[in-house]
Scaffold this active site. Structure first.
Site, PDB file in Angstrom:
ATOM      1  N   LEU A 117      -2.057  -3.722  -4.359  1.00 38.44           N
ATOM      2  CA  LEU A 117      -2.490  -3.079  -3.123  1.00 38.44           C
ATOM      3  C   LEU A 117      -1.246  -2.717  -2.312  1.00 38.44           C
ATOM      4  O   LEU A 117      -0.246  -3.439  -2.355  1.00 38.44           O
ATOM      5  CB  LEU A 117      -3.384  -4.010  -2.293  1.00 38.44           C
ATOM      6  CG  LEU A 117      -4.705  -4.483  -2.916  1.00 38.44           C
ATOM      7  CD1 LEU A 117      -5.462  -5.349  -1.918  1.00 38.44           C
ATOM      8  CD2 LEU A 117      -5.563  -3.305  -3.374  1.00 38.44           C
ATOM      9  N   ASP A 118      -1.318  -1.622  -1.573  1.00 33.80           N
ATOM     10  CA  ASP A 118      -0.210  -1.255  -0.693  1.00 33.80           C
ATOM     11  C   ASP A 118       0.032  -2.354   0.335  1.00 33.80           C
ATOM     12  O   ASP A 118      -0.861  -3.165   0.627  1.00 33.80           O
ATOM     13  CB  ASP A 118      -0.522   0.047   0.039  1.00 33.80           C
ATOM     14  CG  ASP A 118      -0.603   1.244  -0.895  1.00 33.80           C
ATOM     15  OD1 ASP A 118      -0.067   1.150  -2.009  1.00 33.80           O
ATOM     16  OD2 ASP A 118      -1.197   2.259  -0.486  1.00 33.80           O
ATOM     17  N   LYS A 119       1.213  -2.335   0.918  1.00 34.15           N
ATOM     18  CA  LYS A 119       1.603  -3.372   1.888  1.00 34.15           C
ATOM     19  C   LYS A 119       0.561  -3.526   2.997  1.00 34.15           C
ATOM     20  O   LYS A 119       0.233  -4.645   3.399  1.00 34.15           O
ATOM     21  CB  LYS A 119       2.963  -3.017   2.505  1.00 34.15           C
ATOM     22  CG  LYS A 119       3.410  -3.956   3.614  1.00 34.15           C
ATOM     23  CD  LYS A 119       4.813  -3.650   4.090  1.00 34.15           C
ATOM     24  CE  LYS A 119       4.895  -2.338   4.833  1.00 34.15           C
ATOM     25  NZ  LYS A 119       4.259  -2.461   6.197  1.00 34.15           N
TER      26      LYS A 119
END
Length: 276
Positions: A117-119
């Protein structure tokens, strides 16, 4: 034996090499065997996973554990936490936090997320505790995301346009005919005050896929200023991995997990009148 392990059990060639070198790595009826031996009905085959040699630097941080057994760990990841250490986030990544979590339990395990998942994307992340489970689950987890998009629209549909790194950029992606195939299915749940609450499923896992596709569709995610969203209500993209479904790689059981929306997305939904 080899056909059973590679075919039926799904053990990768790389893991097979490691098991051959591991003391009692492959046993039949309690005795160490080589993979050229034959199997008969009723034989009990066991594999012993090699110890992990590399672990991230541990850093104590609060983790929301959704599920854990001897093979898997499922975390509800917060915003502002990258998956791996990165400039500006040298020790506050999910990898660092999970390493500390395992260390408190006297476990030394590598960090094996089955997907990323993105940050600033929140929600469910599945971590495999051994290479066998990681390989078996790769590409075999169904995920449902929830997003709040800018603008009001209705219905459902599919966005099927390729994505690539934007020329001259190191992070930002864009839709381009020269990119990799990317397919996103979307379904509107409700609308209100200029926003739309959407359920999304992806067939491919390109970097920033949902964010790029919804921006290309003309409805960027709220808070996603990298792709045209505004920061009026949120300081990060309104994207959350809320539901996952998979077959457990060891038990064979059908497993489903869910987690609630984070507070920042809930508040925007409440303000817009989409939930009360």
């Amino acid at each position: 034996m080899k056909n059973f392990l590679r075919g039926y059990c799904g053990i990768s060639a790389r893991l097979m090499v490691r098991l051959k070198r591991e003391p009692m790595g492959i046993t039949k009826n309690g005795l160490h065997v080589i993979v050229t031996q034959t199997l008969s009905a009723g034989d009990v085959v066991r594999i012993r996973m090699p110890d992990d040699r590399k672990q991230p630097e541990p850093e104590d941080r609060l983790l929301s554990v959704v599920y854990e057994d001897e093979d898997l760990l499922i975390i509800d990841k917060p915003a502002n936490m990258p998956m791996y250490p990165a400039p500006g986030h040298d020790r506050d990544s999910l990898a660092n936090a999970v390493a500390a979590y395992h260390l408190r339990r006297n476990e030394r395990l590598a960090f094996r997320p089955v997907y990323r998942l993105d940050k600033d994307t929140t929600g469910l992340v599945v971590l495999a505790k051994n290479p066998y489970c990681a390989a078996r689950l790769a590409g075999n987890i169904e995920k449902e995301y929830m997003a709040i998009c800018e603008g009001e629209f209705s219905g459902s549909g599919t966005i099927d346009v390729p994505i690539a790194l934007k020329e001259g950029h190191t992070i930002q992606r864009t839709v381009t005919p020269c990119g990799e195939s990317a397919v996103t299915h979307w379904r509107v749940l409700c609308t209100g005050r200029g926003y739309t609450f959407v359920s999304l499923r992806i067939e491919t896992g390109r970097t920033h896929q949902i964010r790029v596709h919804m921006s290309h569709f003309g409805h960027p995610l709220a808070g996603d200023d990298l792709y045209g969203g505004h920061l009026e209500f949120l300081s990060r993209q309104a994207l959350h991995c809320t539901n996952i479904h998979f077959v457990h790689p060891v038990s064979g059981q059908d497993r489903r997990f869910t987690c609630a929306l984070p507070n920042d997305m809930k508040k925007l939904l409440e303000w817009s009148g989409m939930v009360k």
